[in-house]
Scaffold this motif. Structure first.
Motif, PDB file in Angstrom:
ATOM      1  N   ILE A   1       0.628  -1.188  -0.042  1.00 59.85           N
ATOM      2  CA  ILE A   1       0.052   0.140   0.023  1.00 59.85           C
ATOM      3  C   ILE A   1       0.821   1.140   0.071  1.00 59.85           C
ATOM      4  O   ILE A   1       0.609   2.131  -0.665  1.00 59.85           O
ATOM      5  N   LYS A   2       1.967   1.155   0.565  1.00 59.10           N
ATOM      6  CA  LYS A   2       3.074   2.321   0.738  1.00 59.10           C
ATOM      7  C   LYS A   2       4.278   1.978   0.176  1.00 59.10           C
ATOM      8  O   LYS A   2       4.751   0.695   0.237  1.00 59.10           O
ATOM      9  N   GLY A   3       4.913   2.980  -0.338  1.00 58.55           N
ATOM     10  CA  GLY A   3       6.274   2.426  -0.975  1.00 58.55           C
ATOM     11  C   GLY A   3       7.260   2.513  -0.063  1.00 58.55           C
ATOM     12  O   GLY A   3       7.166   2.481   1.365  1.00 58.55           O
ATOM     13  N   ALA A   4       8.340   2.237  -0.451  1.00 60.64           N
ATOM     14  CA  ALA A   4       9.823   2.184   0.450  1.00 60.64           C
ATOM     15  C   ALA A   4       9.895   3.434   1.405  1.00 60.64           C
ATOM     16  O   ALA A   4      10.630   3.074   2.485  1.00 60.64           O
ATOM     17  N   ASP A   5       9.609   4.522   0.867  1.00 60.22           N
ATOM     18  CA  ASP A   5       9.702   5.835   1.504  1.00 60.22           C
ATOM     19  C   ASP A   5       8.718   5.921   2.634  1.00 60.22           C
ATOM     20  O   ASP A   5       8.593   7.010   3.134  1.00 60.22           O
ATOM     21  N   GLY A   6       7.440   5.193   2.660  1.00 55.91           N
ATOM     22  CA  GLY A   6       6.534   5.439   3.660  1.00 55.91           C
ATOM     23  C   GLY A   6       5.368   6.060   2.862  1.00 55.91           C
ATOM     24  O   GLY A   6       4.308   6.294   3.773  1.00 55.91           O
ATOM     25  N   GLN A   7       5.634   6.594   1.610  1.00 57.11           N
ATOM     26  CA  GLN A   7       4.608   7.490   1.014  1.00 57.11           C
ATOM     27  C   GLN A   7       3.653   6.420   0.510  1.00 57.11           C
ATOM     28  O   GLN A   7       3.920   5.465  -0.125  1.00 57.11           O
ATOM     29  N   PRO A   8       2.234   6.965   0.212  1.00 62.73           N
ATOM     30  CA  PRO A   8       1.301   6.076  -0.747  1.00 62.73           C
ATOM     31  C   PRO A   8       1.698   6.025  -2.013  1.00 62.73           C
ATOM     32  O   PRO A   8       2.597   6.590  -2.533  1.00 62.73           O
ATOM     33  N   CYS A   9       1.292   4.666  -2.621  1.00 63.65           N
ATOM     34  CA  CYS A   9       1.978   4.237  -4.081  1.00 63.65           C
ATOM     35  C   CYS A   9       0.563   3.943  -4.825  1.00 63.65           C
ATOM     36  O   CYS A   9      -0.593   3.853  -4.229  1.00 63.65           O
ATOM     37  N   ALA A  10       0.715   3.667  -6.051  1.00 63.75           N
ATOM     38  CA  ALA A  10      -0.404   3.477  -6.837  1.00 63.75           C
ATOM     39  C   ALA A  10      -0.219   2.458  -7.601  1.00 63.75           C
ATOM     40  O   ALA A  10       0.926   1.953  -7.904  1.00 63.75           O
ATOM     41  N   GLU A  11      -1.175   1.565  -8.050  1.00 63.67           N
ATOM     42  CA  GLU A  11      -1.326   0.467  -8.849  1.00 63.67           C
ATOM     43  C   GLU A  11      -2.084   0.620  -9.990  1.00 63.67           C
ATOM     44  O   GLU A  11      -3.326   1.169 -10.150  1.00 63.67           O
ATOM     45  N   MET A  12      -1.718   0.263 -11.106  1.00 63.29           N
ATOM     46  CA  MET A  12      -2.287   0.190 -12.446  1.00 63.29           C
ATOM     47  C   MET A  12      -3.144  -0.992 -12.615  1.00 63.29           C
ATOM     48  O   MET A  12      -2.846  -2.089 -12.286  1.00 63.29           O
ATOM     49  N   THR A  13      -4.392  -0.937 -13.002  1.00 64.91           N
ATOM     50  CA  THR A  13      -5.484  -1.648 -13.116  1.00 64.91           C
ATOM     51  C   THR A  13      -6.096  -1.493 -14.594  1.00 64.91           C
ATOM     52  O   THR A  13      -6.111  -0.510 -15.226  1.00 64.91           O
ATOM     53  N   VAL A  14      -6.782  -2.647 -14.646  1.00 61.67           N
ATOM     54  CA  VAL A  14      -7.397  -2.760 -16.105  1.00 61.67           C
ATOM     55  C   VAL A  14      -8.913  -3.267 -15.793  1.00 61.67           C
ATOM     56  O   VAL A  14      -8.881  -4.344 -15.122  1.00 61.67           O
ATOM     57  N   ASN A  15      -9.862  -2.840 -15.959  1.00 63.00           N
ATOM     58  CA  ASN A  15     -11.240  -2.967 -15.855  1.00 63.00           C
ATOM     59  C   ASN A  15     -12.172  -3.643 -16.753  1.00 63.00           C
ATOM     60  O   ASN A  15     -11.956  -3.273 -17.896  1.00 63.00           O
ATOM     61  N   GLY A  16     -12.886  -4.802 -16.662  1.00 59.84           N
ATOM     62  CA  GLY A  16     -13.660  -5.419 -17.672  1.00 59.84           C
ATOM     63  C   GLY A  16     -12.809  -6.310 -18.472  1.00 59.84           C
ATOM     64  O   GLY A  16     -11.646  -6.307 -18.533  1.00 59.84           O
ATOM     65  N   LEU A  17     -13.785  -6.991 -19.353  1.00 61.23           N
ATOM     66  CA  LEU A  17     -13.213  -8.119 -19.966  1.00 61.23           C
ATOM     67  C   LEU A  17     -12.633  -7.747 -21.167  1.00 61.23           C
ATOM     68  O   LEU A  17     -11.808  -8.244 -21.796  1.00 61.23           O
ATOM     69  N   THR A  18     -13.107  -6.700 -21.726  1.00 69.95           N
ATOM     70  CA  THR A  18     -12.735  -5.967 -22.897  1.00 69.95           C
ATOM     71  C   THR A  18     -11.697  -4.850 -22.831  1.00 69.95           C
ATOM     72  O   THR A  18     -11.370  -4.510 -23.856  1.00 69.95           O
ATOM     73  N   GLY A  19     -11.452  -4.731 -21.553  1.00 69.51           N
ATOM     74  CA  GLY A  19     -10.453  -3.514 -21.372  1.00 69.51           C
ATOM     75  C   GLY A  19      -9.162  -3.737 -21.765  1.00 69.51           C
ATOM     76  O   GLY A  19      -8.859  -2.668 -22.579  1.00 69.51           O
ATOM     77  N   PRO A  20      -8.489  -4.813 -21.883  1.00 74.80           N
ATOM     78  CA  PRO A  20      -7.205  -5.007 -22.273  1.00 74.80           C
ATOM     79  C   PRO A  20      -7.389  -4.789 -23.844  1.00 74.80           C
ATOM     80  O   PRO A  20      -6.298  -4.178 -24.438  1.00 74.80           O
ATOM     81  N   PHE A  21      -8.264  -5.167 -24.583  1.00 73.03           N
ATOM     82  CA  PHE A  21      -8.402  -5.152 -26.004  1.00 73.03           C
ATOM     83  C   PHE A  21      -8.717  -3.583 -26.275  1.00 73.03           C
ATOM     84  O   PHE A  21      -8.117  -2.952 -27.589  1.00 73.03           O
ATOM     85  N   ALA A  22      -9.543  -2.690 -25.703  1.00 70.53           N
ATOM     86  CA  ALA A  22      -9.603  -1.444 -26.013  1.00 70.53           C
ATOM     87  C   ALA A  22      -8.385  -0.752 -25.730  1.00 70.53           C
ATOM     88  O   ALA A  22      -8.164   0.268 -26.603  1.00 70.53           O
TER      89      ALA A  22
END
Length: 308
Positions: free
Chosen positions: A69-90
């Protein structure tokens, strides 16, 4: 035979019937679209590399690793996500099409130039070629600047996340943000080129451009504040400073051009005339001397004139 005759009867000034204009526009658009389709198909085989290229700076700056949830420096980090079945194709289609549009920029710019060129004067054609050639590197430079400041922009936005919350980046939204930033930064870098074009065509003088410097600097600063997603001083400065520098560079080029025109105009009053304008005439009459007397050999040897 009809097509060859039509080509032979082509007007040297570029005039043609409306049907021929529409036919030429169709052919130019078809060539541009075909080029974009071909490059898009080729880019579709490398869409993973293209996506990773855009994701790399942000993931390196604020990306989460191994479900943290947090990076090595203790700060919040982000995660890339893909939504839906057709999301990767789009996403794959969107990235491939974007790559096709960017990679074929010289082709469709040339097609646009070839369609407009017959209606331009000779000097305007020469200027247009130079400005199209300079416009592509400036646009790419602005796009590269947007790519460079992405990590800083992401870091500022992620720092607003509350504690113990997980920040998810939908990949399609992130790519839309990247495309918008690249287009905005690239178009902003075209402003000095537009000013130089107006100066070379005689619409603006360098003195007038320099007189606008306070308004231009203020307008560029406001534009940078609106164009950058975060609006922080660092990102604003990264966008505004190069545009201001390019603006004063355009003013300097305009001064040299005005000086060159002034010197040429003093040497040749007809220098600034267009191709379809008449040159100046000297209305001072010249003194005509007396006609020389005819030689003895030129005088008639008899009393008959030429008619008889």
């Amino acid at each position: 035979m009809l097509k060859s005759a039509r080509k032979q009867e082509k007007d040297p000034e570029g005039r043609m019937p409306l049907a021929d204009h529409l036919r030429e526009l169709r052919n130019r658009l078809l060539k541009s679209v075909l080029a974009i389709i071909v490059v898009t198909i080729v880019a579709s085989f490398f869409y993973r590399d293209i996506i990773e290229f855009f994701m790399h700076p942000v993931l390196k700056s604020v990306g989460c690793v191994n479900g943290q949830i947090k990076g090595a420096d203790g700060q919040p980090c982000a995660e890339m996500t893909v939504n839906g079945l057709t999301g990767p194709f789009a996403i794959a289609m969107k990235v491939s099409l974007m790559a096709g549009l960017v990679a074929t920029t010289p082709i469709w710019l040339y097609q646009l130039w070839a369609f407009l060129a017959p209606g331009l004067h000779t000097k305007e054609k020469r200027y247009a070629i130079s400005f199209v050639a300079a416009g592509v590197p400036l646009f790419l430079g602005g796009g590269y600047l947007a790519y460079v400041i992405l990590p800083q922009t992401a870091q500022i936005m992620i720092d607003l996340t509350v504690d113990d919350a997980r920040n998810l980046f939908p990949l399609d939204d992130y790519l839309d943000l990247v495309v918008r930033m690249i287009i905005v930064f690239g178009c902003a870098f075209e402003l000095p080129l537009l000013l130089v074009l107006l100066n070379f065509t005689g619409v603006l003088t360098a003195k007038r451009m320099l007189g606008w410097w306070r308004v231009m600097v203020l307008g560029i600063t406001i534009f940078a504040a609106v164009a950058t997603p975060t609006g922080d001083p660092f990102s604003m400065s990264l966008l505004a400073a190069p545009i201001v520098f390019l603006y004063f560079g355009a003013v300097a080029i305009a001064f040299f051009n005005d000086l060159r025109k002034r010197r040429r105009r003093e040497a040749d009053p007809d220098f600034s005339l267009d191709d379809d304008e008449a040159s100046s005439l000297d209305h001072i009459p010249e003194q005509v001397g007396a006609a020389p007397a005819p030689a003895a050999s030129d005088r008639p040897t008899d009393d008959f004139d030429d008619a008889t």
